[in-house]
Design an enzyme around this catalytic site. Sequence first.
Site, PDB file in Angstrom:
ATOM      1  N   GLU A 284       0.732  -1.048  -0.148  1.00 31.78           N
ATOM      2  CA  GLU A 284       0.055   0.075   0.232  1.00 31.78           C
ATOM      3  C   GLU A 284       0.871   1.402  -0.156  1.00 31.78           C
ATOM      4  OE1 GLU A 284      -3.396  -0.020  -0.521  1.00 31.78           O
ATOM      5  OE2 GLU A 284      -2.603  -1.613  -0.479  1.00 31.78           O
ATOM      6  N   TRP A 287       2.070   2.010  -3.158  1.00 39.40           N
ATOM      7  CA  TRP A 287       1.001   1.915  -4.592  1.00 39.40           C
ATOM      8  C   TRP A 287       1.204   3.579  -4.505  1.00 39.40           C
ATOM      9  CZ3 TRP A 287      -1.875   1.036  -8.549  1.00 39.40           C
ATOM     10  CH2 TRP A 287      -2.542   2.055  -8.743  1.00 39.40           C
ATOM     11  N   TRP A 315     -19.252  10.278 -21.922  1.00 39.41           N
ATOM     12  CA  TRP A 315     -20.161  10.444 -21.185  1.00 39.41           C
ATOM     13  C   TRP A 315     -20.842  11.344 -20.980  1.00 39.41           C
ATOM     14  CZ3 TRP A 315     -17.104   7.968 -17.939  1.00 39.41           C
ATOM     15  CH2 TRP A 315     -15.484   7.699 -17.466  1.00 39.41           C
ATOM     16  N   ASN A 350     -11.541   2.008   2.025  1.00 43.51           N
ATOM     17  CA  ASN A 350     -10.779   2.063   0.991  1.00 43.51           C
ATOM     18  C   ASN A 350     -11.491   1.110  -0.041  1.00 43.51           C
ATOM     19  OD1 ASN A 350      -8.179   3.010  -1.305  1.00 43.51           O
ATOM     20  ND2 ASN A 350      -8.197   0.524  -1.064  1.00 43.51           N
ATOM     21  N   TRP A 368     -14.543  10.722 -14.710  1.00 42.52           N
ATOM     22  CA  TRP A 368     -14.085  10.380 -13.557  1.00 42.52           C
ATOM     23  C   TRP A 368     -13.642  11.653 -12.771  1.00 42.52           C
ATOM     24  CZ3 TRP A 368      -8.710  12.160 -13.370  1.00 42.52           C
ATOM     25  CH2 TRP A 368      -7.975  12.137 -14.564  1.00 42.52           C
ATOM     26  N   TRP A 391      -8.673   7.079  -9.287  1.00 42.93           N
ATOM     27  CA  TRP A 391      -9.291   7.551  -9.824  1.00 42.93           C
ATOM     28  C   TRP A 391      -9.423   6.639 -11.699  1.00 42.93           C
ATOM     29  CZ3 TRP A 391     -14.268   8.254  -9.371  1.00 42.93           C
ATOM     30  CH2 TRP A 391     -15.093   8.931  -8.264  1.00 42.93           C
TER      31      TRP A 391
END
Length: 486
Positions: A284, A287, A315, A350, A368, A391
């Site tokens: 984590e 990341w 979209w 999360n 997004w 995202w």
Amino acid sequence: MISLATENARPVILWFRKDLRLDDNRALHAACKLGRPIIAIYIREPRSDGTGPLGAAQAWWLHHSLESLEMALGKLGGRLHLISGDALDLLCDLIDDSGAEMVLWNRRYDPAGIAIDTRIKRALAEQGIEAKSFSGQLLHDPSRLMTGAGTPYRTYTPFWRALEKLGEPDDPLDPPTKVKFIDLPQKSEPLAEWRLLPTKPDWASEFKDIWVPGEEAAHRRLTDFVENDLQGYRRNRDQPSRRATSLLSPYLALGVISPARIWCETRGSSKRVPVADLVHFRKELAWREFSYHLIYHFPELPNRNWNDRMDAFPWQNDKKHFSAWTKGVTGYPIVDAGMRQLWRHGFMHNRVRMIVASFLVKDLMIDWRHGETWFRETLVDADPANNAASWQWVAGSGADASPFFRIFNPTLQGEKFDPDGSYVREFIPELANLDNKYIHRPFDAPASVLASAAIKLGTTYPEPVVDHAFARDRVLVAYAATKDGA
């Protein structure tokens, strides 16, 4: 505290930014080694520069973190000088007033911060002022990790392997016990006048029930996590009703604690904690490193699709649907619980972040970037790299992204990760009396079940804003058309 009038040694300016701590602060450590008097400052740069808190929720966190840092410096006999304006102009004024010949800071790695710091270093050098920057906001500098071909990493797993090969990060530095400070001729601005806290209405009224900002609190939280929650982390971290994650992300976002300190504190824990739990937690942290690697090499990550094939995606961006999503009234309990937790606590689990993001992008077909902007404004742990990379991962437009056809079914996700409905009941009290069978699918409950739970769909709790099966088919058709037209 030394007075400028009685001290011949030229002072050094220590500029705090997203490193609001004394522990493992390399710029502070370097300043102390110089033996010169220190002027400690924090600059509230124009928000248009993109270098301060990312949104209103993080402004709340910043206020209390600055209070904590002021107290910590006060215990060492110093003070934190708060000033507002363009950083270069203010630094030049401070240099003229104090006679300082050096400015020290810890590096920023977001595009706006890099651009400003580069400009400042160049301008100060032209004036004969030395500006030194230090690492410490990441485990490793993002410019160091490159593929064998000399290009940035595009996928996470090879990045993680390369990170492992670098070995352990540098040991964190302990906080100083003695610091030589100096008075500024001008007056520091009162923190209250910055108006970082909401008042009317005080939408952050519950934050204090959940969070204790500040460096001491960060270290207590780290110790508690390593001792009590690291074991079982891999298994428990996806259950939003359990306190099974570290909850350190807000402290990391503003540098109240360093990633090296977190990494260091987990050393040796494998003697009592399964290696799988330790590695999963460290991944984590990795990341976060990967996210900064991406934004360092692709500065437009928060604003542009990393994969430009998604530029042609049609979209829908329905304003009513977006409003329902932000307010937590979509009719899908796990989505609504997550969005209400976000508003009440400035935070969201999360696993639920991935669910609500998938719902926005794929069920509602909303760009997004709208979700990323909302998260920036409402998360206390808002982070320019993590937010954008995550995202884009969900949206299928980012590096090493989740395949676009991976579409979370919000009902099944709720039933899998919140099987007894504890999380939903905590944040959606109007569903509290619904039994477990229907807690994640009130729209399927018989009228008698709804009535006994005092629920009237469309009145006390909304009906779904969109049918998931229909939405899934719709978005896949749109994606296929985008691919065909690429």
